[in-house]
Design a protein around this motif. Structure first.
Motif, mmCIF file in Angstrom:
data_model
loop_
_atom_site.group_PDB
_atom_site.id
_atom_site.type_symbol
_atom_site.label_atom_id
_atom_site.label_comp_id
_atom_site.label_asym_id
_atom_site.label_seq_id
_atom_site.Cartn_x
_atom_site.Cartn_y
_atom_site.Cartn_z
ATOM 1 N N VAL A 32 1.230 -0.892 -12.009
ATOM 2 C CA VAL A 32 2.474 -1.565 -11.591
ATOM 3 C C VAL A 32 2.216 -3.057 -11.373
ATOM 4 O O VAL A 32 1.399 -3.441 -10.520
ATOM 5 N N GLU A 33 2.938 -3.884 -12.131
ATOM 6 C CA GLU A 33 2.802 -5.336 -11.964
ATOM 7 C C GLU A 33 3.826 -5.811 -10.937
ATOM 8 O O GLU A 33 5.009 -5.425 -11.003
ATOM 9 N N GLY A 34 3.362 -6.627 -10.004
ATOM 10 C CA GLY A 34 4.247 -7.095 -8.935
ATOM 11 C C GLY A 34 5.230 -8.148 -9.428
ATOM 12 O O GLY A 34 5.056 -8.738 -10.507
ATOM 13 N N VAL A 35 6.258 -8.409 -8.623
ATOM 14 C CA VAL A 35 7.232 -9.471 -8.933
ATOM 15 C C VAL A 35 7.362 -10.353 -7.693
ATOM 16 O O VAL A 35 6.856 -10.015 -6.617
ATOM 17 N N GLY A 36 8.037 -11.473 -7.858
ATOM 18 C CA GLY A 36 8.259 -12.396 -6.729
ATOM 19 C C GLY A 36 6.928 -12.863 -6.163
ATOM 20 O O GLY A 36 6.041 -13.305 -6.901
ATOM 21 N N ALA A 37 6.746 -12.678 -4.850
ATOM 22 C CA ALA A 37 5.512 -13.146 -4.196
ATOM 23 C C ALA A 37 4.282 -12.408 -4.703
ATOM 24 O O ALA A 37 3.153 -12.890 -4.563
ATOM 25 N N GLU A 38 4.489 -11.244 -5.297
ATOM 26 C CA GLU A 38 3.358 -10.435 -5.785
ATOM 27 C C GLU A 38 3.137 -10.618 -7.286
ATOM 28 O O GLU A 38 2.367 -9.869 -7.888
ATOM 29 N N LYS A 39 3.786 -11.586 -7.881
ATOM 30 C CA LYS A 39 3.641 -11.793 -9.340
ATOM 31 C C LYS A 39 2.173 -12.076 -9.677
ATOM 32 O O LYS A 39 1.477 -12.761 -8.942
ATOM 33 N N GLY A 40 1.704 -11.490 -10.755
ATOM 34 C CA GLY A 40 0.296 -11.671 -11.153
ATOM 35 C C GLY A 40 -0.627 -10.669 -10.479
ATOM 36 O O GLY A 40 -1.839 -10.679 -10.702
ATOM 37 N N LYS A 41 -0.057 -9.823 -9.630
ATOM 38 C CA LYS A 41 -0.884 -8.835 -8.915
ATOM 39 C C LYS A 41 -0.531 -7.419 -9.379
ATOM 40 O O LYS A 41 0.502 -7.201 -10.022
ATOM 41 N N VAL A 42 -1.399 -6.482 -9.006
ATOM 42 C CA VAL A 42 -1.222 -5.088 -9.418
ATOM 43 C C VAL A 42 -1.244 -4.203 -8.169
ATOM 44 O O VAL A 42 -1.994 -4.459 -7.223
ATOM 45 N N LEU A 43 -0.435 -3.153 -8.216
ATOM 46 C CA LEU A 43 -0.337 -2.244 -7.065
ATOM 47 C C LEU A 43 -1.496 -1.245 -7.071
ATOM 48 O O LEU A 43 -1.752 -0.590 -8.080
ATOM 49 N N ILE A 44 -2.175 -1.144 -5.938
ATOM 50 C CA ILE A 44 -3.233 -0.132 -5.801
ATOM 51 C C ILE A 44 -2.981 0.664 -4.516
ATOM 52 O O ILE A 44 -2.192 0.250 -3.665
ATOM 53 N N ARG A 45 -3.674 1.789 -4.403
ATOM 54 C CA ARG A 45 -3.542 2.561 -3.168
ATOM 55 C C ARG A 45 -4.922 3.075 -2.748
ATOM 56 O O ARG A 45 -5.820 3.229 -3.592
ATOM 57 N N GLN A 46 -5.028 3.382 -1.474
ATOM 58 C CA GLN A 46 -6.291 3.924 -0.955
ATOM 59 C C GLN A 46 -6.173 5.435 -0.841
ATOM 60 O O GLN A 46 -5.152 5.951 -0.369
ATOM 61 N N ASN A 55 10.813 -7.041 -4.884
ATOM 62 C CA ASN A 55 9.707 -7.647 -4.152
ATOM 63 C C ASN A 55 9.550 -6.875 -2.840
ATOM 64 O O ASN A 55 10.161 -7.200 -1.839
ATOM 65 N N ASP A 56 8.749 -5.830 -2.889
ATOM 66 C CA ASP A 56 8.665 -4.894 -1.767
ATOM 67 C C ASP A 56 7.859 -5.464 -0.617
ATOM 68 O O ASP A 56 6.656 -5.643 -0.724
ATOM 69 N N SER A 57 8.513 -5.733 0.477
ATOM 70 C CA SER A 57 7.752 -6.294 1.600
ATOM 71 C C SER A 57 7.234 -5.185 2.509
ATOM 72 O O SER A 57 6.426 -5.409 3.374
ATOM 73 N N SER A 58 7.741 -3.972 2.310
ATOM 74 C CA SER A 58 7.326 -2.910 3.235
ATOM 75 C C SER A 58 6.681 -1.754 2.483
ATOM 76 O O SER A 58 7.250 -0.672 2.396
ATOM 77 N N LEU A 59 5.501 -2.011 1.944
ATOM 78 C CA LEU A 59 4.769 -0.947 1.245
ATOM 79 C C LEU A 59 4.214 0.045 2.261
ATOM 80 O O LEU A 59 3.920 -0.333 3.397
ATOM 81 N N PRO A 60 4.026 1.305 1.862
ATOM 82 C CA PRO A 60 3.313 2.236 2.761
ATOM 83 C C PRO A 60 1.925 1.672 3.087
ATOM 84 O O PRO A 60 1.357 0.907 2.288
ATOM 85 N N ALA A 61 1.356 2.102 4.225
ATOM 86 C CA ALA A 61 0.123 1.479 4.732
ATOM 87 C C ALA A 61 -1.052 1.591 3.768
ATOM 88 O O ALA A 61 -1.937 0.739 3.763
ATOM 89 N N ASN A 62 -1.061 2.626 2.939
ATOM 90 C CA ASN A 62 -2.215 2.804 2.038
ATOM 91 C C ASN A 62 -2.014 2.152 0.672
ATOM 92 O O ASN A 62 -2.782 2.398 -0.252
ATOM 93 N N TYR A 63 -0.955 1.339 0.529
ATOM 94 C CA TYR A 63 -0.725 0.624 -0.739
ATOM 95 C C TYR A 63 -0.850 -0.869 -0.507
ATOM 96 O O TYR A 63 -0.541 -1.366 0.577
ATOM 97 N N ARG A 64 -1.277 -1.585 -1.546
ATOM 98 C CA ARG A 64 -1.245 -3.050 -1.478
ATOM 99 C C ARG A 64 -1.301 -3.633 -2.891
ATOM 100 O O ARG A 64 -1.677 -2.933 -3.840
ATOM 101 N N TYR A 65 -0.907 -4.887 -2.998
ATOM 102 C CA TYR A 65 -1.037 -5.583 -4.279
ATOM 103 C C TYR A 65 -2.317 -6.405 -4.263
ATOM 104 O O TYR A 65 -2.667 -6.992 -3.233
ATOM 105 N N ILE A 66 -2.994 -6.431 -5.407
ATOM 106 C CA ILE A 66 -4.223 -7.240 -5.474
ATOM 107 C C ILE A 66 -4.242 -8.084 -6.741
ATOM 108 O O ILE A 66 -3.596 -7.767 -7.741
ATOM 109 N N GLU A 67 -5.016 -9.163 -6.664
ATOM 110 C CA GLU A 67 -5.330 -9.911 -7.874
ATOM 111 C C GLU A 67 -6.812 -9.688 -8.181
ATOM 112 O O GLU A 67 -7.525 -9.050 -7.388
ATOM 113 N N ALA A 68 -7.280 -10.224 -9.302
ATOM 114 C CA ALA A 68 -8.629 -9.902 -9.784
ATOM 115 C C ALA A 68 -9.690 -10.150 -8.705
ATOM 116 O O ALA A 68 -10.582 -9.330 -8.491
#
Ligand code: SF4
Length: 370
Positions: A243-257, A334-347
């Motif tokens: 999942v590629e982010g949009v808005g503030a998360e543009k250029g990042k990818v969604l990952i989860r723990q 532009n999801d500001s409230s992801l579940p706690a085990n998800y986040r967007y990351i860049e390389a």
């Protein structure tokens, strides 16, 4: 089982040791008799080749030079250092055991058999390896390599998967260890299995014990050891969302723990889900899989728009084989409230987080492309 002549046993021990002293490889954990280094190397070497282990061993010891350093480190750092080696429970158990050693034995790896074998993740083989290699105690360290060598040399036709065969071989090794030479002898056995008496095409002509090798004399070196086949890993088909982010998360990818228990506990990954029609997935409709991913993420409170098939990947665990179909998706908002085990990351964030190798490969190829 057979009994073997004293001469064949003495010959084996004598020639093997002499060969080892001439030909042993210069491996980093052999340069000192530091029980901690030997322990780390033996855990890393389980199911992993020496060439692969060497750089990991250097990095691990640089980062965690002592039992205390390992015991006090955040688990995330330990997993990061192990990233790509697989079988991550080995790293977690090693750290738990290091904490036990710090608390109960003042940071010194114990030299008592019961104390060593009670440490988390330390089985009979590793116990024998630590006690013999580090402390020169006449303890057997019998793994698959050693059982192969003994099966061939002594022409043992018992199934090496049976506990009774292992127990017999452990007794045999104790008889074979020359006085005061447990450390070198056990390493010599392992070395012969790794370099000469290899699983396929053993190098009998250059083998130091070929003259009395009963398996070779009987022409059975290729058919030994006898080993019942382990069950093949069960195939599992999974759909993966990149999942590629949009808005503030543009250029990042969604990952989860991952959850804190079970397979790959607490490691990071791309979101993925078991495909509903596992067996059919290879030929299944990609649109159906993307729809399923959209639904699963929606349930988690994450809205995505799946777009297209991106790549195929696979990964084998001891009991499962993952076939992964990766789909490119875009975040729907532009999801500001992801579940706690998800986040967007860049390389660059990947340097801090531990991923199973298959997700590392997918993410690295993605970030290299965009
Ligand atoms: S002679 Fe061949 S089969 Fe026998 S121990 Fe040596 S390499 Fe293995």
């Amino acid at each position: 089982m057979n009994t073997y002549s004293l001469e064949a046993k003495h010959y084996f021990s004598r020639e093997l040791l002499a060969w080892y002293n001439r030909s042993k490889r210069d491996l980093p954990w052999r340069r000192h008799r530091n029980p901690y280094y030997i322990w780390v190397s033996e855990i890393m070497l389980q199911q992993t080749r020496v060439d692969t282990v060497i750089p990991y061993f250097h990095r691990f010891i640089d980062k965690f030079p002592s039992i205390e350093a390992l015991a006090d480190a955040p688990e995330e750092d330990v997993l990061k250092c192990w990233e790509g080696l697989g079988y991550y429970s080995r790293a977690r158990n090693l750290q738990s055991a290091a904490r036990e050693v710090k608390e109960q034995y003042g940071g010194q790896v114990p030299s008592d058999k019961k104390a060593v074998s009670d440490l988390k993740g330390v089985g009979p083989y590793t116990t024998g390896a630590i006690l013999s290699i580090a402390y020169n105690q006449p303890e057997p360290a019998v793994d698959g390599n050693v059982m192969r060598v003994l099966s061939r040399y002594f022409l043992i036709e018992e199934d090496i998967m049976k506990g009774s065969t292992r127990a017999f071989m452990e007794g045999l090794v104790v008889e074979l260890i020359p006085e005061g030479e447990a450390s070198n002898f056990n390493q010599a056995l392992m070395e012969l299995g790794a370099l000469v008496c290899t699983p396929k095409s053993p190098q009998c002509l250059t083998c130091p014990v070929m003259e009395h090798c009963a398996g070779r004399i009987a022409g059975m070196e290729e058919s030994l050891p006898v080993k019942t086949k382990a069950k093949p890993p069960r195939p599992e088909y999974r759909a993966v969302a990149l999942v590629e982010g949009v808005g503030a998360e543009k250029g990042k990818v969604l990952i989860r723990q991952r959850p804190s228990e079970g397979l790959l506990a607490r490691m990071w990954e791309l979101p993925h889900e078991l495909a509903p029609q596992q067996a059919a997935l290879a030929g299944a409709d990609d649109a159906e899989q993307m729809d399923m991913l959209r639904g699963v993420l929606y349930e988690e409170g994450i809205s995505v728009v799946p777009d297209h098939f991106h790549m195929q990947a696979e990964h084998t665990f001891s009991h499962i084989h993952w076939n992964l179909r990766v789909y490119r998706c875009t975040a729907a908002a532009n999801d500001s409230s992801l579940p706690a085990n998800y986040r967007y990351i860049e390389a660059k964030d990947m340097e801090e987080l531990a991923f199973p190798k298959v997700f590392l490969t997918i993410l690295n190829s993605y970030f290299a492309m965009v």
